[in-house]
Design a protein around this motif. Structure first.
Motif, PDB file in Angstrom:
ATOM      1  N   LEU A 151       0.827  -1.207   0.000  1.00 14.91           N
ATOM      2  CA  LEU A 151       0.000   0.000   0.000  1.00 14.91           C
ATOM      3  C   LEU A 151       0.857   1.250   0.000  1.00 14.91           C
ATOM      4  N   ARG A 152       1.946   1.241   0.762  1.00 13.24           N
ATOM      5  CA  ARG A 152       2.819   2.422   0.785  1.00 13.24           C
ATOM      6  C   ARG A 152       3.436   2.673  -0.591  1.00 13.24           C
ATOM      7  N   ALA A 153       3.738   1.597  -1.316  1.00 13.74           N
ATOM      8  CA  ALA A 153       4.284   1.748  -2.665  1.00 13.74           C
ATOM      9  C   ALA A 153       3.242   2.357  -3.596  1.00 13.74           C
ATOM     10  N   GLU A 154       1.988   1.935  -3.477  1.00 15.70           N
ATOM     11  CA  GLU A 154       0.927   2.494  -4.323  1.00 15.70           C
ATOM     12  C   GLU A 154       0.677   3.963  -3.986  1.00 15.70           C
ATOM     13  N   ILE A 155       0.703   4.303  -2.706  1.00 14.43           N
ATOM     14  CA  ILE A 155       0.529   5.703  -2.300  1.00 14.43           C
ATOM     15  C   ILE A 155       1.663   6.560  -2.830  1.00 14.43           C
ATOM     16  N   SER A 156       2.889   6.040  -2.742  1.00 15.33           N
ATOM     17  CA  SER A 156       4.051   6.773  -3.251  1.00 15.33           C
ATOM     18  C   SER A 156       3.895   7.075  -4.740  1.00 15.33           C
ATOM     19  N   ASN A 157       3.471   6.096  -5.497  1.00 17.65           N
ATOM     20  CA  ASN A 157       3.273   6.274  -6.927  1.00 17.65           C
ATOM     21  C   ASN A 157       2.138   7.257  -7.207  1.00 17.65           C
ATOM     22  N   TYR A 158       1.054   7.137  -6.448  1.00 16.89           N
ATOM     23  CA  TYR A 158      -0.093   8.035  -6.631  1.00 16.89           C
ATOM     24  C   TYR A 158       0.286   9.485  -6.334  1.00 16.89           C
ATOM     25  N   LEU A 159       1.044   9.714  -5.267  1.00 14.93           N
ATOM     26  CA  LEU A 159       1.440  11.077  -4.901  1.00 14.93           C
ATOM     27  C   LEU A 159       2.333  11.711  -5.970  1.00 14.93           C
ATOM     28  N   TYR A 160       3.176  10.912  -6.574  1.00 19.23           N
ATOM     29  CA  TYR A 160       4.036  11.439  -7.631  1.00 19.23           C
ATOM     30  C   TYR A 160       3.206  11.830  -8.851  1.00 19.23           C
ATOM     31  N   GLN A 161       2.248  10.974  -9.218  1.00 15.49           N
ATOM     32  CA  GLN A 161       1.436  11.226 -10.404  1.00 15.49           C
ATOM     33  C   GLN A 161       0.466  12.388 -10.198  1.00 15.49           C
ATOM     34  N   SER A 162      -0.113  12.499  -8.991  1.00 18.47           N
ATOM     35  CA  SER A 162      -1.191  13.468  -8.776  1.00 18.47           C
ATOM     36  C   SER A 162      -0.757  14.759  -8.100  1.00 18.47           C
ATOM     37  N   ARG A 163       0.267  14.707  -7.248  1.00 23.60           N
ATOM     38  CA  ARG A 163       0.632  15.881  -6.468  1.00 23.60           C
ATOM     39  C   ARG A 163       2.075  16.320  -6.678  1.00 23.60           C
ATOM     40  N   GLY A 164       2.824  15.617  -7.527  1.00 28.81           N
ATOM     41  CA  GLY A 164       4.202  15.998  -7.770  1.00 28.81           C
ATOM     42  C   GLY A 164       5.112  15.768  -6.580  1.00 28.81           C
ATOM     43  N   ILE A 165       4.736  14.862  -5.714  1.00 28.59           N
ATOM     44  CA  ILE A 165       5.522  14.572  -4.511  1.00 28.59           C
ATOM     45  C   ILE A 165       6.429  13.381  -4.783  1.00 28.59           C
ATOM     46  N   ILE A 166       7.709  13.576  -4.587  1.00 29.70           N
ATOM     47  CA  ILE A 166       8.674  12.485  -4.763  1.00 29.70           C
ATOM     48  C   ILE A 166       9.031  11.945  -3.384  1.00 29.70           C
ATOM     49  N   CYS A 167       8.654  10.716  -3.138  1.00 31.28           N
ATOM     50  CA  CYS A 167       8.961  10.098  -1.852  1.00 31.28           C
ATOM     51  C   CYS A 167       9.052   8.594  -2.032  1.00 31.28           C
ATOM     52  N   LYS A 168       9.722   7.943  -1.117  1.00 33.64           N
ATOM     53  CA  LYS A 168       9.846   6.498  -1.125  1.00 33.64           C
ATOM     54  C   LYS A 168       8.839   5.892  -0.156  1.00 33.64           C
ATOM     55  N   PRO A 169       8.450   4.633  -0.377  1.00 31.53           N
ATOM     56  CA  PRO A 169       7.535   3.980   0.572  1.00 31.53           C
ATOM     57  C   PRO A 169       8.043   3.997   2.004  1.00 31.53           C
ATOM     58  N   PRO A 310     -15.307   7.520   4.391  1.00 31.24           N
ATOM     59  CA  PRO A 310     -14.850   7.841   5.752  1.00 31.24           C
ATOM     60  C   PRO A 310     -14.630   6.606   6.613  1.00 31.24           C
ATOM     61  N   SER A 311     -15.455   5.567   6.433  1.00 34.42           N
ATOM     62  CA  SER A 311     -15.379   4.397   7.306  1.00 34.42           C
ATOM     63  C   SER A 311     -14.164   3.516   7.042  1.00 34.42           C
ATOM     64  N   LEU A 312     -13.460   3.738   5.933  1.00 37.53           N
ATOM     65  CA  LEU A 312     -12.271   2.932   5.649  1.00 37.53           C
ATOM     66  C   LEU A 312     -11.191   3.168   6.686  1.00 37.53           C
ATOM     67  N   ARG A 313     -11.133   4.378   7.236  1.00 38.23           N
ATOM     68  CA  ARG A 313     -10.177   4.733   8.278  1.00 38.23           C
ATOM     69  C   ARG A 313      -8.737   4.444   7.858  1.00 38.23           C
ATOM     70  N   VAL A 314      -8.371   4.960   6.695  1.00 40.68           N
ATOM     71  CA  VAL A 314      -6.986   4.861   6.235  1.00 40.68           C
ATOM     72  C   VAL A 314      -6.482   6.268   5.945  1.00 40.68           C
ATOM     73  N   ALA A 315      -5.464   6.676   6.669  1.00 41.10           N
ATOM     74  CA  ALA A 315      -4.789   7.944   6.445  1.00 41.10           C
ATOM     75  C   ALA A 315      -3.294   7.670   6.440  1.00 41.10           C
ATOM     76  N   TYR A 316      -2.510   8.664   6.112  1.00 42.88           N
ATOM     77  CA  TYR A 316      -1.063   8.458   6.062  1.00 42.88           C
ATOM     78  C   TYR A 316      -0.331   9.797   6.148  1.00 42.88           C
ATOM     79  N   PHE A 317       0.925   9.731   6.568  1.00 49.12           N
ATOM     80  CA  PHE A 317       1.776  10.911   6.447  1.00 49.12           C
ATOM     81  C   PHE A 317       3.084  10.520   5.783  1.00 49.12           C
ATOM     82  N   ARG A 351      -3.559  -0.519  -7.422  1.00 47.95           N
ATOM     83  CA  ARG A 351      -2.608  -1.122  -8.375  1.00 47.95           C
ATOM     84  C   ARG A 351      -3.236  -1.346  -9.741  1.00 47.95           C
ATOM     85  N   ASP A 352      -4.486  -1.769  -9.764  1.00 47.37           N
ATOM     86  CA  ASP A 352      -5.145  -2.104 -11.026  1.00 47.37           C
ATOM     87  C   ASP A 352      -5.869  -0.926 -11.662  1.00 47.37           C
ATOM     88  N   GLY A 353      -5.656   0.273 -11.119  1.00 49.62           N
ATOM     89  CA  GLY A 353      -6.183   1.476 -11.759  1.00 49.62           C
ATOM     90  C   GLY A 353      -7.597   1.856 -11.383  1.00 49.62           C
TER      91      GLY A 353
END
Length: 469
Positions: A151-169, A310-317, A351-353
């Motif tokens: 999940l952290r890898a997917e978030i990392s990829n999503y942030l780069y594509q959508s917000r221009g954030i370069i970060c590692k999992p 909201p009920s998924l209760r998944v956030a991240y920093f 992962r599957d879009g």
């Protein structure tokens, strides 16, 4: 000893062994059977009460289990000494019990509501079924404290594509919500940190941790007023720069530069909450502060609350690289607070879009709702001003009425409408010409929006008028 006499009612649903157990226990507690007394043998007691020996045996076993009697092999059961307990007469429960059920309003304009009808249940169900069928055993053990790597890898990829954030999992930490993650960030930055907050701002933040002094920083049409921040001795600021909550203001380019320069000084940090950046209706997407930061001073925080549910209760920093090692040392004993199953379902979904497809669809749906809301206010209620209409799932409306926000909220509730005053989100009072409310449209069906607005305005006594020119 004389044979014990107990009234057993064979016509009730309560088992006879339970009735007998309770009767003997009460007699022991109230001293009617003295310590050391030998209880009747199972055979004689069964014959006397005209019940089976099994019933006697079960009752005696329960008494022995709870320490009221003890067994001497081939001799019998004897009453044990127990600590004296005060006898309290049983009375009906009179304390008030709050009704946990929330009222279902005809129209609920809460800014956190989503369009539940548009959630891709069938696809989500498919991923959940596949996970439980194929990988359930391997996910029963504890996972990575920072969250599942997939999940952290997917978030990392999503942030780069959508917000221009370069970060590692490795820089990402997953948790069960902003309320759970923010105290971790504050602990990481040190107990002596001085915390600054937007005013008005996210209402849950002041209640999370106010052991540290919180400085309320005013907000205007250009976002947080950095010059006011500089007047305090705060070294950590929590901010929603891309779509200020609740005003909807966007932090201007000048203030972004000022804020990053403020943070560049030693031991200062920015916590950037990017809670609903996916939904923007005017202009280009606002770049994340984290992507502009050259000094490792921005901690990026986001959630799937608005983008999924909201009920998924998944956030991240996302931590600056300079804080990752300190995080590992500080929280080495922590466990991830989001179930591994939920994390992997979300990772597979991304992962599957399907996450991107879902966002594209929801942007169109919320854009239509947003356009409908602004159209109705512009067309029929020119005296009602609104702001924060660039992005997100709510706007701020100001009504030209002499009544207070609390009075208007109560009137709306009596008319089966929930509306939320901006004063609920203030850390300290600010001057306001007119009562102002958050008008959330995310959870209102498109075809019901016009009716909802008209009913709200009608109960407040605001009449329809002609279109603005």
């Amino acid at each position: 000893m004389d044979m014990l006499i107990f009234k057993l009612d064979k016509s009730t649903a309560k088992p006879l062994y339970e009735q007998l157990y309770i009767g003997i226990k009460e007699a022991i507690i109230h001293g009617q059977i003295e310590v050391g007394t030998k209880l009747p043998s199972k055979k004689k007691f069964a014959e006397f009460l005209n019940i089976s020996q099994t019933t006697i045996e079960i009752a005696y076993a329960q008494l022995m289990e709870e320490g009221y009697v003890r067994s001497k092999p081939r001799i019998g059961y004897f009453v044990e000494e127990i600590d004296e307990l005060p006898y309290i007469e049983k009375k009906p429960l009179t304390m008030p019990i709050e009704n946990a059920e929330k009222k279902n309003y005809q129209f609920d304009f809460h800014p956190g509501k989503i369009d539940a009808d548009s959630f891709p249940f069938s696809i989500w169900r498919k991923y959940a079924k596949n996970l439980y069928d194929l990988r359930s055993k391997e996910l029963l053990q504890n996972g990575d404290p920072q969250g599942e790597y997939a999940l952290r890898a997917e978030i990392s990829n999503y942030l780069y594509q959508s917000r221009g954030i370069i970060c590692k999992p490795e820089q990402i930490v997953i948790g069960s919500g902003t309320e759970q993650l923010l105290p971790m960030i504050l602990k990481l930055l040190g107990d002596d940190s001085k915390f600054a907050l937007e005013n008005p701002g996210y209402s849950a933040i002041p209640r999370i941790q106010l052991e540290n002094i919180a400085f309320p920083i005013p907000v205007d049409e250009d976002g947080l007023m950095v010059d006011e921040l500089e007047k305090t001795n705060a070294n950590v600021v929590y901010i929603t720069p891309s779509h200020q909550f609740p005003t909807g203001a966007v932090l201007s380019a000048t203030r972004r530069t000022q804020l990053l320069n403020w943070a560049a000084k030693e031991n200062r940090y920015i916590i950037e909450d990017d809670y609903d950046s996916e939904f923007r209706y005017k202009g280009k997407p606002i770049p994340a502060l984290q992507g502009m930061d050259q000094n490792n001073k921005v901690i990026y925080l986001s959630t799937f609350t608005k983008s999924l549910m909201p009920s998924l209760r998944v956030a991240y920093f996302v931590l600056p690289a300079t804080l990752v090692q300190k995080y590992k040392q500080t929280f080495s004993f922590y466990s991830a607070t989001v179930p591994r199953f939920d994390q992997h379902i979300l990772a597979d979904f991304m992962r599957d879009g399907y996450f991107s497809k879902h966002l594209n669809r929801m942007r169109k749906i919320y854009r239509k709702k947003h356009e409908k809301v602004t159209e109705i206010f512009n067309t029929y209620y020119p005296l009602v001003s609104f702001t924060g209409d660039i992005a997100g799932m709510h706007i701020l409306i100001s009504v030209p009425l002499s009544k207070s926000e609390s009075e208007l909220k109560e009137i709306a509730e009596k008319n089966n409408i929930a509306i939320y005053p901006v004063s609920d989100y203030l850390l300290s009072p600010i001057e306001s010409k007119n009562p102002t409310f958050l008008f959330g449209f995310g959870g209102i069906p498109l075809e019901q929006i016009e009716k909802g607005i008209h009913q709200l305005m009608q109960c407040w006594g605001i009449s329809k008028s002609k279109r603005r020119f």
